[in-house]
Design a protein around this motif. Structure first.
Motif, PDB file in Angstrom:
ATOM      1  N   ASN A   1      10.107  19.554  -7.968  1.00  0.00           N
ATOM      2  CA  ASN A   1       8.897  18.721  -8.656  1.00  0.00           C
ATOM      3  C   ASN A   1       7.584  19.294  -7.825  1.00  0.00           C
ATOM      4  O   ASN A   1       7.577  19.409  -6.655  1.00  0.00           O
ATOM      5  CB  ASN A   1       9.318  17.320  -8.307  1.00  0.00           C
ATOM      6  N   VAL A   2       6.483  19.431  -8.762  1.00  0.00           N
ATOM      7  CA  VAL A   2       5.305  19.701  -8.462  1.00  0.00           C
ATOM      8  C   VAL A   2       4.627  18.522  -8.451  1.00  0.00           C
ATOM      9  O   VAL A   2       4.452  17.764  -9.584  1.00  0.00           O
ATOM     10  CB  VAL A   2       4.693  20.895  -9.248  1.00  0.00           C
ATOM     11  N   MET A   3       3.950  18.211  -7.315  1.00  0.00           N
ATOM     12  CA  MET A   3       3.272  16.850  -7.248  1.00  0.00           C
ATOM     13  C   MET A   3       1.810  17.281  -7.039  1.00  0.00           C
ATOM     14  O   MET A   3       1.490  18.287  -6.989  1.00  0.00           O
ATOM     15  CB  MET A   3       3.681  16.127  -5.864  1.00  0.00           C
ATOM     16  N   PRO A   4       0.909  16.273  -7.204  1.00  0.00           N
ATOM     17  CA  PRO A   4      -0.570  16.468  -7.199  1.00  0.00           C
ATOM     18  C   PRO A   4      -0.788  17.184  -5.768  1.00  0.00           C
ATOM     19  O   PRO A   4      -0.417  17.065  -4.583  1.00  0.00           O
ATOM     20  CB  PRO A   4      -1.391  15.336  -7.000  1.00  0.00           C
ATOM     21  N   HIS A   5      -1.596  18.448  -6.002  1.00  0.00           N
ATOM     22  CA  HIS A   5      -2.325  19.208  -4.632  1.00  0.00           C
ATOM     23  C   HIS A   5      -0.946  19.679  -4.081  1.00  0.00           C
ATOM     24  O   HIS A   5      -0.968  19.856  -2.680  1.00  0.00           O
ATOM     25  CB  HIS A   5      -2.924  18.406  -3.600  1.00  0.00           C
ATOM     26  N   THR A   6       0.053  20.065  -4.587  1.00  0.00           N
ATOM     27  CA  THR A   6       1.340  20.814  -3.984  1.00  0.00           C
ATOM     28  C   THR A   6       0.820  22.352  -3.712  1.00  0.00           C
ATOM     29  O   THR A   6       0.228  22.866  -4.833  1.00  0.00           O
ATOM     30  CB  THR A   6       2.361  20.968  -4.842  1.00  0.00           C
TER      31      THR A   6
ATOM     32  N   ASP B   1       0.727  -1.202  -0.055  1.00  0.00           N
ATOM     33  CA  ASP B   1       0.076  -0.178   0.167  1.00  0.00           C
ATOM     34  C   ASP B   1       0.791   1.221  -0.205  1.00  0.00           C
ATOM     35  O   ASP B   1       0.276   2.224  -0.623  1.00  0.00           O
ATOM     36  CB  ASP B   1      -0.974   0.130   1.412  1.00  0.00           C
ATOM     37  N   ALA B   2       2.012   1.108   0.733  1.00  0.00           N
ATOM     38  CA  ALA B   2       2.895   2.302   0.907  1.00  0.00           C
ATOM     39  C   ALA B   2       3.392   2.559  -0.665  1.00  0.00           C
ATOM     40  O   ALA B   2       3.541   3.653  -1.151  1.00  0.00           O
ATOM     41  CB  ALA B   2       3.850   2.269   1.809  1.00  0.00           C
ATOM     42  N   PHE B   3       4.004   1.624  -1.271  1.00  0.00           N
ATOM     43  CA  PHE B   3       4.857   1.635  -2.367  1.00  0.00           C
ATOM     44  C   PHE B   3       3.562   1.967  -3.507  1.00  0.00           C
ATOM     45  O   PHE B   3       3.714   3.027  -4.309  1.00  0.00           O
ATOM     46  CB  PHE B   3       5.171   0.310  -2.919  1.00  0.00           C
ATOM     47  N   GLN B   4       2.443   1.887  -3.409  1.00  0.00           N
ATOM     48  CA  GLN B   4       1.519   2.063  -4.574  1.00  0.00           C
ATOM     49  C   GLN B   4       1.021   3.265  -4.386  1.00  0.00           C
ATOM     50  O   GLN B   4       0.872   3.890  -5.387  1.00  0.00           O
ATOM     51  CB  GLN B   4       0.282   0.938  -4.394  1.00  0.00           C
ATOM     52  N   GLY B   5       0.967   3.841  -3.055  1.00  0.00           N
ATOM     53  CA  GLY B   5       0.415   5.327  -3.019  1.00  0.00           C
ATOM     54  C   GLY B   5       1.581   6.181  -3.435  1.00  0.00           C
ATOM     55  O   GLY B   5       1.237   7.238  -4.147  1.00  0.00           O
ATOM     56  N   VAL B   6       2.872   5.863  -3.285  1.00  0.00           N
ATOM     57  CA  VAL B   6       4.044   6.857  -3.943  1.00  0.00           C
ATOM     58  C   VAL B   6       3.856   6.582  -5.521  1.00  0.00           C
ATOM     59  O   VAL B   6       4.277   7.770  -5.977  1.00  0.00           O
ATOM     60  CB  VAL B   6       5.279   6.504  -3.322  1.00  0.00           C
ATOM     61  N   ILE B   7       3.689   5.656  -6.149  1.00  0.00           N
ATOM     62  CA  ILE B   7       3.827   5.437  -7.490  1.00  0.00           C
ATOM     63  C   ILE B   7       2.631   6.110  -8.138  1.00  0.00           C
ATOM     64  O   ILE B   7       2.788   6.831  -9.372  1.00  0.00           O
ATOM     65  CB  ILE B   7       3.843   4.028  -7.973  1.00  0.00           C
ATOM     66  N   GLU B   8       1.551   6.150  -7.396  1.00  0.00           N
ATOM     67  CA  GLU B   8       0.203   6.809  -8.289  1.00  0.00           C
ATOM     68  C   GLU B   8       0.445   8.148  -8.173  1.00  0.00           C
ATOM     69  O   GLU B   8      -0.377   8.901  -8.574  1.00  0.00           O
ATOM     70  CB  GLU B   8      -1.048   6.191  -7.613  1.00  0.00           C
TER      71      GLU B   8
END
Length: 748
Positions: free
Chosen positions: A560-565, A517-524
């Motif tokens: 880097n700009v990530m979602p909801h930054t 779950d932790a890996f998948q959250g970072v990848i998405e």
């Protein structure tokens, strides 16, 4: 771009009451000992010895509080009722044959007692009365006409001690003459209590001038209409003056002096009040062709000896013991299988480390092993990562990659520092790539060693510099680094987490059975833009509020700009009375925001937003227009940023100051919704109020700089890079963050 307040707040000027000239200096201290007697001239002393003197009378003289003859240090007191000599002055005799300047002195200040009177007649005639001047003070000078009878700093109470509803005196005391202690009208000193007045004239506790920059929205809402080429900018401050076709510019609004000068009137604002918002997008690289999106994910996995520790998990109907490495292998295999189904064009690489660093091959590419003295050379490690051939898409390497993952074995030391250098250099070949570091312990090799600590639980300065430089290198290359540790281990995330802090990644503490779950959250959480830099320009009478900004210009390297930054900044007025007056007289000011970034397809863009804001000193008007969500986010981000840098006391001070402002807003609005928001926000920011619970070393010593525990580092890194979505989720007690929310850290 959003503002916490509709207006630019200028604190009202509080006029300090002037201190009367009749009062003594503030720091005046009354002497404890009398001054020394004046020196006696030698001629008078010799004449007194040669002249015959009658035998002295044995009668004891009661010398007054000061010598009766005038001299430079003599003091005189008025002959008023209640003057009494102190007992210490009795019993003194005059030495025979001594001159008038040789008498023993013991100067004390007189004591005023009511109902006592002591004059020369009461003392009776004495041998000194014939040669001593009368003990009286000189008359007071006439009072000037412009002075009132009683100064404003006095507080006069009625003579009757019993409480009375009216400030007038009783009839018995009304007939008595007026005195400072029997005044008919009560007067209150302005210095006796804090200044009071209407709410609009009282300064606010915190700083409501906060701007919120939604970088995710700025870089994704780019329309097809843009101006090609570099815009015309000021050589001094870099402000965009107009479109790129204006090549001649005389003066700059953001550089001009605001001092009043009749010869040079102020320049007009870039935005007029009728058009208070301008938004322009510039394409800085028109000759560069957009490239196809290509993503690389590098798994950097720890295979040291500590990964052989087993943990018990419940599977179906029986408990099972698995090593930490087996949990990691299962999580990585599940990620590979999921990516091969949803995104088969994604490239996935594998780097492992123990006492050596291994770059696992793919297909016809063989694996590379780096060991020995090569692990100490940072430049060699970077070159190795840059020259290693990137793997093909996952659709071609899925089977070989799974075989490499299944063949992993634990054993050896933890060369985490060299492995991080190699993995980041490999990912830098494709900007926008990700590096996922998974470990269960501290790095214990020479490069980036985190195991050697001093008595205060602080690591060496060289290791701190190493991770700071490596984080900057990754951000400049467009690489996002996330760090994951296993629950119940100590990895020094306060230092290792700097890689995620610089690059916009996440710091995660996960239990072994929830690693997937932790890996998948970072990848998405995909990167929206890279090489992002934010610049905010203000007029010269204003300044940025922060330790990293000086003057009226702020520059933040986001990377880097990530979602909801979301990024928040504070600004305010310079600590000068002239600045406040000139801003209030202008009525409104202009601010300019510049965001430079590189899209995922390699195009360099510049977005310039110029807006106009009204200026006010009305505190009530500001309180009625404040947005609590922006204030709360800024308070959490700024306090957490100070805490992760070791400035714990400054972080608590910043948090408490803004908390007072938030409470003022809730009290002014007087609504149950605001009270509920403040209560939930206090719970969400509990780590900042109890920050010493998450520090290493002696918990009793509340030092300003103390290293953080792994849990404290994960919480504070998450708060520093938090957004309104993550704060609202934490207020509701959501432990697991949504994959689309970039919080910087989480515990799974």
């Amino acid at each position: 771009m959003e503002f916490a307040c509709k207006y630019v707040y200028v604190p009202p000027l509080i006029e300090k009451p002037k201190r009367s000239a009749l009062l003594p200096p503030v720091k005046k201290v009354r002497p404890r000992t009398p001054p020394p007697p004046p020196p006696v001239p030698l001629r008078d002393f010799c004449s007194s010895l040669s002249a015959p003197s009658p035998s002295p009378s044995p009668k004891t003289l009661q010398v007054g509080p000061f010598q009766d003859w005038p001299h430079p240090h003599a003091r005189s007191a008025p002959s008023s009722p209640g003057l009494k000599r102190t007992p210490a002055m009795s019993g003194h005799r005059l030495s025979p044959g001594a001159g008038r300047g040789q008498e023993e002195q013991d100067e004390h200040y007189c004591t005023i007692l009511p109902g006592h009177c002591e004059t020369s007649a009461a003392r009776g005639p004495g041998p000194d009365d014939c040669r001593s001047p009368p003990f009286s003070a000189p008359p007071l000078p006439p009072r000037p006409a412009f002075l009132s009878k009683y100064p404003e700093y006095t507080m006069v109470f009625p003579s009757d001690p019993s409480p009375s509803p009216s400030p007038t005196l009783s009839s018995a005391s009304a007939s008595a003459p007026l005195s400072p202690n029997s005044e008919r009208t009560l007067k209150t000193s302005p210095c006796s209590s804090p200044p009071s007045g209407p709410a609009e004239k009282q300064p606010l506790q915190g700083n409501p001038n906060v701007i919120l920059i939604d970088l995710d929205k700025i870089v994704t809402d780019s329309s097809d209409r843009y101006v090609v080429g570099e815009p015309t900018a000021c050589d001094t401050c870099g402000s965009v003056l107009d479109t790129c076709y204006d090549n001649v510019v005389g003066s700059c609004y953001f550089c001009q002096s605001w001092e009043p000068s009749p010869a040079e009137p102020p320049l007009p604002q870039p935005c007029s009040p009728f058009a208070p918002y301008e938004d322009t997008l510039f394409l800085l690289t028109p000759d560069l062709q957009a490239e196809a999106l290509d993503t690389l994910i590098v798994f950097c996995v720890d295979v040291s000896g500590s990964m052989s520790i087993t943990s018990r998990v419940q599977e179906t109907d029986r408990p099972v013991y698995k090593t930490r490495l087996e949990f990691v292998q299962e999580a990585v295999l599940q990620c590979v299988q999921s990516l091969s189904r949803t995104e088969p064009n994604t490239r996935v690489a594998l780097v492992t480390f123990n006492n050596e660093v291994t770059l696992h091959g793919h297909g016809k590419m063989t694996s590379w092993r780096i060991c020995g003295e090569e692990l100490k050379d940072s430049e060699f490690l970077k070159n190795a990562g840059l020259t290693f051939l990137l793997p093909p898409p996952l659709s071609e390497t899925k089977d070989s990659l799974q075989e490499e993952i299944c063949r992993l074995e634990e054993g050896g030391a933890t060369a985490l520092g060299p492995a991080a250098v190699v993995a980041i250099a490999m990912a830098s070949q494709l900007p926008g790539s990700k590096v996922l570091i998974c470990t269960d312990g501290k790095a214990n090799t020479e490069l980036g060693d985190l195991e050697v600590e001093d008595k205060d639980s602080c690591i060496s300065v060289s290791s701190t510099i190493f991770y700071n430089d490596l984080g900057e290198y990754a951000a400049n290359r467009g690489v996002t680094v996330s760090v994951m540790s296993l629950e119940g281990t100590d990895c020094r995330l306060d230092e290792l987490g700097r890689l995620a802090d610089f690059t916009g990644g996440e710091v995660v503490i996960a239990s072994p059975d929830k690693l997937y779950d932790a890996f998948q959250g970072v990848i998405e959480s995909r990167t929206k833009a890279t090489h992002c830099t934010v610049t905010l320009l203000l007029p010269t009478p204003m300044c940025m509020k922060g330790e990293r900004e000086l003057g009226s210009r702020a520059v933040r390297v986001v990377g880097n700009v990530m979602p909801h930054t979301e990024l928040t900044l504070q600004y305010g007025v310079k600590d000068q009375r002239e600045s406040s007056q000139v801003l209030l007289s202008s009525g409104s000011i202009s601010l300019q925001l510049q965001v430079r970034y590189r899209t995922r397809d390699g195009l360099s863009m510049l977005r310039v937003i110029t807006t106009n804001r009204e200026v006010t000193s009305n505190s009530a008007l500001v309180l009625s227009s404040l947005c609590l969500s922006v204030l709360q986010l800024n308070s959490i981000q700024s306090s957490a940023a100070l805490a992760v840098r070791g400035r714990l006391r400054d972080a608590q001070k910043e948090k408490e100051t803004q908390a007072q402002l938030i409470q003022q807003v809730a009290d002014y609005q007087q609504t149950s919704a605001y009270e509920l928001i403040c209560t939930e926000w206090t719970k969400a920011s509990d780590p900042l109020f109890n920050i010493y619970k998450y520090t290493r070393g002696n918990p009793v010593l509340s030092l300003n700089s103390k290293p953080l525990t792994d849990k404290g580092a994960a919480l504070l890194f998450g708060l520093k890079h938090g957004n309104r979505l993550s704060i609202s989720q934490s207020q509701r007690g959501v432990a697991k963050q949504s994959p689309a929310s970039n919080t910087g850290s989480k515990t799974v």
